[in-house]
Design an enzyme around this catalytic site. Structure first.
Site, PDB file in Angstrom:
ATOM      1  N   ARG A  73     -53.814  62.474  38.240  1.00 35.45           N
ATOM      2  CA  ARG A  73     -53.409  63.883  38.057  1.00 35.45           C
ATOM      3  C   ARG A  73     -51.939  64.081  38.412  1.00 35.45           C
ATOM      4  O   ARG A  73     -51.542  65.125  38.911  1.00 35.45           O
ATOM      5  CB  ARG A  73     -54.293  64.801  38.891  1.00 35.45           C
ATOM      6  CG  ARG A  73     -54.290  64.495  40.391  1.00 35.45           C
ATOM      7  CD  ARG A  73     -55.018  65.567  41.153  1.00 35.45           C
ATOM      8  NE  ARG A  73     -55.021  65.286  42.579  1.00 35.45           N
ATOM      9  CZ  ARG A  73     -55.260  66.191  43.516  1.00 35.45           C
ATOM     10  NH1 ARG A  73     -55.500  67.439  43.174  1.00 35.45           N
ATOM     11  NH2 ARG A  73     -55.267  65.873  44.789  1.00 35.45           N
ATOM     12  N   ASP A  87     -60.140  66.217  35.523  1.00 34.67           N
ATOM     13  CA  ASP A  87     -59.389  67.152  34.686  1.00 34.67           C
ATOM     14  C   ASP A  87     -57.879  67.047  34.891  1.00 34.67           C
ATOM     15  O   ASP A  87     -57.102  67.679  34.179  1.00 34.67           O
ATOM     16  CB  ASP A  87     -59.861  68.590  34.921  1.00 34.67           C
ATOM     17  CG  ASP A  87     -59.695  69.050  36.364  1.00 34.67           C
ATOM     18  OD1 ASP A  87     -58.999  68.371  37.151  1.00 34.67           O
ATOM     19  OD2 ASP A  87     -60.275  70.100  36.716  1.00 34.67           O
ATOM     20  N   GLY A  88     -57.445  66.261  35.884  1.00 32.25           N
ATOM     21  CA  GLY A  88     -56.015  66.074  36.107  1.00 32.25           C
ATOM     22  C   GLY A  88     -55.315  67.261  36.730  1.00 32.25           C
ATOM     23  O   GLY A  88     -54.091  67.273  36.859  1.00 32.25           O
ATOM     24  N   ARG A 128     -43.413  66.775  43.850  1.00 31.41           N
ATOM     25  CA  ARG A 128     -43.302  65.881  45.005  1.00 31.41           C
ATOM     26  C   ARG A 128     -42.071  64.993  44.846  1.00 31.41           C
ATOM     27  O   ARG A 128     -41.794  64.486  43.759  1.00 31.41           O
ATOM     28  CB  ARG A 128     -44.565  65.031  45.127  1.00 31.41           C
ATOM     29  CG  ARG A 128     -44.574  64.117  46.338  1.00 31.41           C
ATOM     30  CD  ARG A 128     -45.975  63.743  46.752  1.00 31.41           C
ATOM     31  NE  ARG A 128     -46.604  62.781  45.854  1.00 31.41           N
ATOM     32  CZ  ARG A 128     -47.853  62.338  46.026  1.00 31.41           C
ATOM     33  NH1 ARG A 128     -48.587  62.779  47.031  1.00 31.41           N
ATOM     34  NH2 ARG A 128     -48.367  61.460  45.182  1.00 31.41           N
ATOM     35  N   ARG A 180     -46.730  51.385  45.965  1.00 34.85           N
ATOM     36  CA  ARG A 180     -47.752  51.316  46.999  1.00 34.85           C
ATOM     37  C   ARG A 180     -48.214  49.880  47.179  1.00 34.85           C
ATOM     38  O   ARG A 180     -48.022  49.040  46.300  1.00 34.85           O
ATOM     39  CB  ARG A 180     -48.966  52.172  46.589  1.00 34.85           C
ATOM     40  CG  ARG A 180     -48.602  53.560  46.072  1.00 34.85           C
ATOM     41  CD  ARG A 180     -49.671  54.062  45.094  1.00 34.85           C
ATOM     42  NE  ARG A 180     -49.266  55.294  44.420  1.00 34.85           N
ATOM     43  CZ  ARG A 180     -49.623  56.514  44.814  1.00 34.85           C
ATOM     44  NH1 ARG A 180     -50.403  56.661  45.854  1.00 34.85           N
ATOM     45  NH2 ARG A 180     -49.212  57.581  44.158  1.00 34.85           N
ATOM     46  N   ASP A 197     -53.870  52.343  48.569  1.00 37.83           N
ATOM     47  CA  ASP A 197     -53.105  53.057  47.550  1.00 37.83           C
ATOM     48  C   ASP A 197     -52.307  54.211  48.148  1.00 37.83           C
ATOM     49  O   ASP A 197     -51.484  54.818  47.449  1.00 37.83           O
ATOM     50  CB  ASP A 197     -54.031  53.580  46.440  1.00 37.83           C
ATOM     51  CG  ASP A 197     -55.143  54.453  46.982  1.00 37.83           C
ATOM     52  OD1 ASP A 197     -56.006  53.917  47.708  1.00 37.83           O
ATOM     53  OD2 ASP A 197     -55.167  55.661  46.694  1.00 37.83           O
ATOM     54  N   ASP A 233     -49.588  61.256  50.610  1.00 43.36           N
ATOM     55  CA  ASP A 233     -50.945  61.755  50.411  1.00 43.36           C
ATOM     56  C   ASP A 233     -51.415  62.561  51.615  1.00 43.36           C
ATOM     57  O   ASP A 233     -51.837  62.013  52.628  1.00 43.36           O
ATOM     58  CB  ASP A 233     -51.944  60.627  50.103  1.00 43.36           C
ATOM     59  CG  ASP A 233     -53.223  61.204  49.500  1.00 43.36           C
ATOM     60  OD1 ASP A 233     -53.807  62.120  50.106  1.00 43.36           O
ATOM     61  OD2 ASP A 233     -53.632  60.749  48.413  1.00 43.36           O
TER      62      ASP A 233
END
Length: 488
Positions: free
Chosen positions: A94, A126-127, A177, A184, A253, A263
């Site tokens: 997403r 749905d992203g 962001r 990663r 990740d 995250d």
């Protein structure tokens, strides 16, 4: 649709020049009626962007993913990861990377839209993203930056004017962001599993060039790459521990090659000191509890080392030996930085053998009396032991006297010690109940003033200003433990 770069966009797309295995070209999905609800002017300025133009309609169209800046080349990145110990194929489900903003000083930053629609890696999702989690990431990431902890940052949150269906219907949003990169450990796991040795080498060379240029000419540069990440992760996790930050989802990740925190789903800051604290609703086994974060960091680094073995040495047994030797340094590095940081939190400016015992004794007393982590060190910094939950107890009185005697043995003055403490112990953190209060006002009532006041207070956590007093107060007692959720 593309736009010109009058807003200050200066994109390069070095990641998109890597082998096709690493990404998929992905256009953001346009949204119905974007509206800018929070914007980071200081970050925009530091990136060389025109903050005023970005806040106008044409700028908001870019931040929502409706228009693409000139020279941007939107992609979604492929990666894998160990999630709660289980390996799986992942990728940006997403998020879309618009490109890399390059500043006048030559710095390079990923500009990523999170919640910008479906990608080839959406895996049935749905992203999209909902407003609450995107505002939460904005608050926590900017608070972490102010706490001097390496982190991705947040440029803006835009509401989409479209509902997103989760358990209920929620308002949609897109977060912009900003990160040194989105490489990663999971990126390397992906290439090691589905790519060739040459593609793995290309990725490693790219990571070195982008994040560790000083080791580029090293004969054993791939081992040096691993050693550098061991150092960065040890330093990063120590910084988390020193302020009571619990990441909540330390999957491979979510561990960056740059050494930044990334995250901010089920993360939170600890109130009362309890090493077993877990906030994530899905971490039922406590894998990512506060006390486990250093060991999980080392476990994740072991997974990184496994991906690099073919580059360490042609002989696999020797490659494993090299990896184990480098990985073994993590514990010593972590312990040294932690002890140094804890000394600073207590105003200790030289070394004595019994310092670690003094520190551990305090933490044990804090745990026994369920003392608040941040406010305990704040009270000690202000030399107000009476404000701690432990005041009046025999064990704390004895500890306090030992600590005062320890400070008296230093050559530097107590004034110097307390100044060091003030610079090391934040007066405020983004307390969970304050974050929830801000999110509820914004999401339920469209009132962003609560969040804006919170952000103002968190912008300088070491100020010890009168305005921060109200934000040091603890939440009302509750029988229900605080829980956070991933937001996907």
């Amino acid at each position: 649709m593309t736009q010109n770069n009058e807003m200050g966009w200066n994109f390069d797309n070095s990641y998109a020049r890597l082998p096709e295995l690493f990404f998929e070209s992905t256009e953001p999905t346009p949204v119905r009626s974007p509206e800018l609800v929070i914007f980071n002017k200081s970050l925009a300025n530091s990136l060389g962007l025109d903050a005023q133009k970005l806040q106008r309609e044409e700028g908001v169209e870019v931040l929502a993913g409706n228009q693409i800046p000139e020279a941007a080349l939107p992609i979604s990145q492929a990666y894998a990861g160990h999630q709660f110990g289980n390996f799986t194929m992942l990728g940006d489900g997403r998020a879309v990377l618009l490109g890399e903003q390059t500043t006048s000083s030559g710095e390079r930053f990923d500009i990523q839209l999170k919640g910008s629609g479906r990608t080839p890696f959406s895996r049935g999702g749905d992203g999209r993203a909902t407003l609450g989690p995107m505002l939460r990431e904005y608050i926590i990431s900017e608070a972490m930056h102010a706490l001097r902890i390496p982190t991705n940052r947040s440029l803006s949150v835009v509401t989409t004017g479209e509902p997103v269906i989760r358990e209920t219907e929620l308002p949609g949003a897109v977060l912009t962001r900003v990160a040194a990169s989105h490489l990663r450990i999971g990126t390397f796991e992906y290439v090691a599993n589905w790519g060739t040795r040459e593609e793995l080498r290309i990725l490693a060379d790219y990571a070195i060039k982008r994040h560790f240029p000083d080791i580029e000419d090293n004969e054993d540069r791939y081992l040096s790459l691993f050693e550098e990440l061991v150092k960065r992760q040890a330093e990063l996790i120590v910084k988390w521990q020193l302020v009571g930050f619990i990441h909540g989802v330390m999957n491979t990740d979510n561990m960056t090659i740059s050494g930044e925190t990334i995250d901010y789903g089920p993360c939170a800051f600890m109130d009362e000191y309890d090493p077993a604290t877990v906030f994530s609703s899905i971490d039922v086994q406590g894998r990512y509890a506060y006390q486990n974060q250093p060991a999980i960091g080392q476990w994740n680094l072991a997974r990184f080392a496994e991906t690099l073995l073919p580059l360490f040495h042609e002989n696999q047994d020797h490659a494993v030996e090299l990896a184990q030797e480098a990985l073994a340094k993590f514990k010593e590095l972590y312990h040294r930085h932690w002890l140094e940081g804890m000394r600073e939190k207590l105003g200790i400016q030289n070394e004595e053998d019994q310092d670690e015992s003094l520190i551990e004794n305090l933490l044990n007393i804090m745990e026994d009396h369920r003392a608040d982590f941040t406010n305990t060190f704040r009270a000690l910094t202000l030399d107000k032991p009476e404000d701690t939950a432990m005041n009046g107890t025999l064990e704390f009185t004895e500890w306090y006297n030992q600590w005062q005697a320890r400070l008296a043995r230093q050559e530097k003055s107590k004034t110097s010690a307390y100044q060091l403490m003030k610079n090391s112990n934040p007066a405020v953190i983004p307390r969970n109940h304050r974050v929830e209060e801000a999110l509820e006002a914004a999401v339920e009532k469209g009132d962003y003033s609560v969040m804006e006041r919170l952000m103002d207070v968190l912008a300088n956590p070491y100020a010890y200003s009168p305005e921060q007093e109200e934000y040091t107060k603890l939440p009302e007692p509750s029988n229900q433990p605080y829980r956070t959720f991933c937001g996907t």
